[in-house]
Design an enzyme around this catalytic site. Sequence first.
Site, mmCIF file in Angstrom:
data_model
loop_
_atom_site.group_PDB
_atom_site.id
_atom_site.type_symbol
_atom_site.label_atom_id
_atom_site.label_comp_id
_atom_site.label_asym_id
_atom_site.label_seq_id
_atom_site.Cartn_x
_atom_site.Cartn_y
_atom_site.Cartn_z
ATOM 1 N N HIS A 253 0.830 -1.207 0.000
ATOM 2 C CA HIS A 253 0.000 0.000 0.000
ATOM 3 C C HIS A 253 0.865 1.258 0.000
ATOM 4 O O HIS A 253 0.680 2.162 -0.832
ATOM 5 C CB HIS A 253 -0.915 -0.016 1.230
ATOM 6 C CG HIS A 253 -1.830 1.156 1.323
ATOM 7 N ND1 HIS A 253 -3.140 1.120 0.889
ATOM 8 C CD2 HIS A 253 -1.636 2.411 1.800
ATOM 9 C CE1 HIS A 253 -3.703 2.297 1.090
ATOM 10 N NE2 HIS A 253 -2.812 3.097 1.654
ATOM 11 N N GLU A 254 1.816 1.323 0.910
ATOM 12 C CA GLU A 254 2.658 2.522 1.000
ATOM 13 C C GLU A 254 3.591 2.639 -0.197
ATOM 14 O O GLU A 254 3.932 3.755 -0.615
ATOM 15 C CB GLU A 254 3.440 2.519 2.316
ATOM 16 C CG GLU A 254 2.588 2.511 3.568
ATOM 17 C CD GLU A 254 1.533 3.612 3.595
ATOM 18 O OE1 GLU A 254 1.762 4.690 2.985
ATOM 19 O OE2 GLU A 254 0.479 3.399 4.228
ATOM 20 N N HIS A 257 1.841 4.629 -2.831
ATOM 21 C CA HIS A 257 2.021 6.068 -2.612
ATOM 22 C C HIS A 257 3.421 6.514 -3.038
ATOM 23 O O HIS A 257 3.591 7.526 -3.731
ATOM 24 C CB HIS A 257 1.830 6.401 -1.135
ATOM 25 C CG HIS A 257 0.421 6.396 -0.657
ATOM 26 N ND1 HIS A 257 -0.554 7.205 -1.202
ATOM 27 C CD2 HIS A 257 -0.186 5.691 0.341
ATOM 28 C CE1 HIS A 257 -1.699 6.990 -0.561
ATOM 29 N NE2 HIS A 257 -1.505 6.077 0.371
ATOM 30 N N GLU A 283 -4.427 7.851 -3.192
ATOM 31 C CA GLU A 283 -5.002 6.627 -2.629
ATOM 32 C C GLU A 283 -5.351 5.633 -3.728
ATOM 33 O O GLU A 283 -5.286 4.413 -3.516
ATOM 34 C CB GLU A 283 -6.228 6.960 -1.784
ATOM 35 C CG GLU A 283 -6.705 5.842 -0.890
ATOM 36 C CD GLU A 283 -5.725 5.462 0.217
ATOM 37 O OE1 GLU A 283 -5.911 4.393 0.834
ATOM 38 O OE2 GLU A 283 -4.770 6.233 0.478
#
Length: 485
Positions: A253-254, A257, A283
């Site tokens: 997830h990170e 980003h 996101e």
Amino acid sequence: MSYSEMMAYVRETTALGQVAGRLGWDQETMMPRGAAPQRGEESAAMAAVLHARSTDPRLGAWLENVTPADEVEAAQMRLVRRGYERAVKVPADLASEIARVTSQSQGIWAEARANDDFKSFVQTFENVVRLKREEGAALADGGDVYDAMLQDYEPGANAQRLSGMFDAMRPKLVELRDRVLASAQPPALTGLFDEAKQLQVSTLLAQTFGYDLTHGRIDKAVHPFSSGSGLDVRITTRTAPQDPFNCFYSTIHEVGHACYEQNIDRAYLMTPVGSGASMGVHESQSRIYENQLGRSRAFTGWLFGQMRDTFGDFGVADEEAFYRTVNRVQNGFIRTEADEVQYNLHVMLRFDLERALIAGDLQVADLEAAWNDRFKADFGYDVDRVSNGVLQDVHWPVGLFGYFATYTLGNVYAGCLYQALRRDVADLDAQLAKGNTSGATGWLRRNVQTYGGLFEPEALIVRAAGEVSEAPLLGYLEEKFGAFC
């Protein structure tokens, strides 16, 4: 007065903003607990400097007198103007006080969360809410305060439109959830998973998805996050001995980003266009990396082999069983650990409660009870402790009102992008089955990430995917999880 003079000034301001961001990264990862009061003063001092630069009359003069020569210059000036017009509405002493109070609030929240004691945080949080309401009123300039707050995270968004989107999604998500939970679910993982080995797989996953560790690093934090842009983009993850998926999917997830920031055209480095278009678009990248790609049947087949090589026999029979385990739908309190079906229900709860807080319809002292009542209504069971309830997220303690809505908006954007990605990359599943994400991440880089803030958020998604609608996300979820019923 020239465009080049304006941009030289803006680059210096951007550089100072990166330094301020590094203070936040350090506070979350390495800062000693006892340093919190001093860090609050340091953050306030940096906020004062940045506010002074962001409201400098020379910016107004440049914006009045400089004519952009092309699309990029026009975008730079659009973003400079937006920042300037917002900054001049907020008094310098208020900006500095918000930075000081929210920095200190973070430590007080962390202690209250560890002690499951909301009352010990009430007075501090009342101060945060008071200051943010004051800031929101200044930004709104007679308009809707919450809509003004949204612009910090999703330019062009408004609560009425978001509420309509969420109202359309909620009953379909609830119906799908109830259907899936009524069916047999695979068992959760059992046993203990060595932390060092979890972090080893985590690093492999980061690199598999394209994270450049020569311009980044991976650390641990209570609440994983990504920080920075350009040549220095850092992420954090977390580990739990009984749940390696927490580590793996927090990392992916990170990385979504971080890769967004790393893949922006270097010509925009240290300028307003050199960052992501919005938090919703940001996101969309983290969620599509984590879910549509990272939790796909094809990619989990590859990940199953990596886990078996690292941990040996860990109690899951084969790739299909592993896919079901990764995508297990289950009751739970924590938003960041929620399955894809229920995640947005957690966001909608927060969206409604924070709107009531900012409007003054809900008082901080009543927030814990309001949260518990709403959670019971939405999920059907009681919150067992406050760290699993109103104190679980760091966003409100640090003053990020208007942020939560971008999580679901990001999922909606991701649904649209994934539909277009599958259309354009015909052999996507074959690539993912080999642990090769380059077809997908390359498509996202070319169609979304490289542009940074060149386009407005919704325009960027429409340019890449052809539409902004909740329908592709709902269709994806039904196709994937309806098959489990």
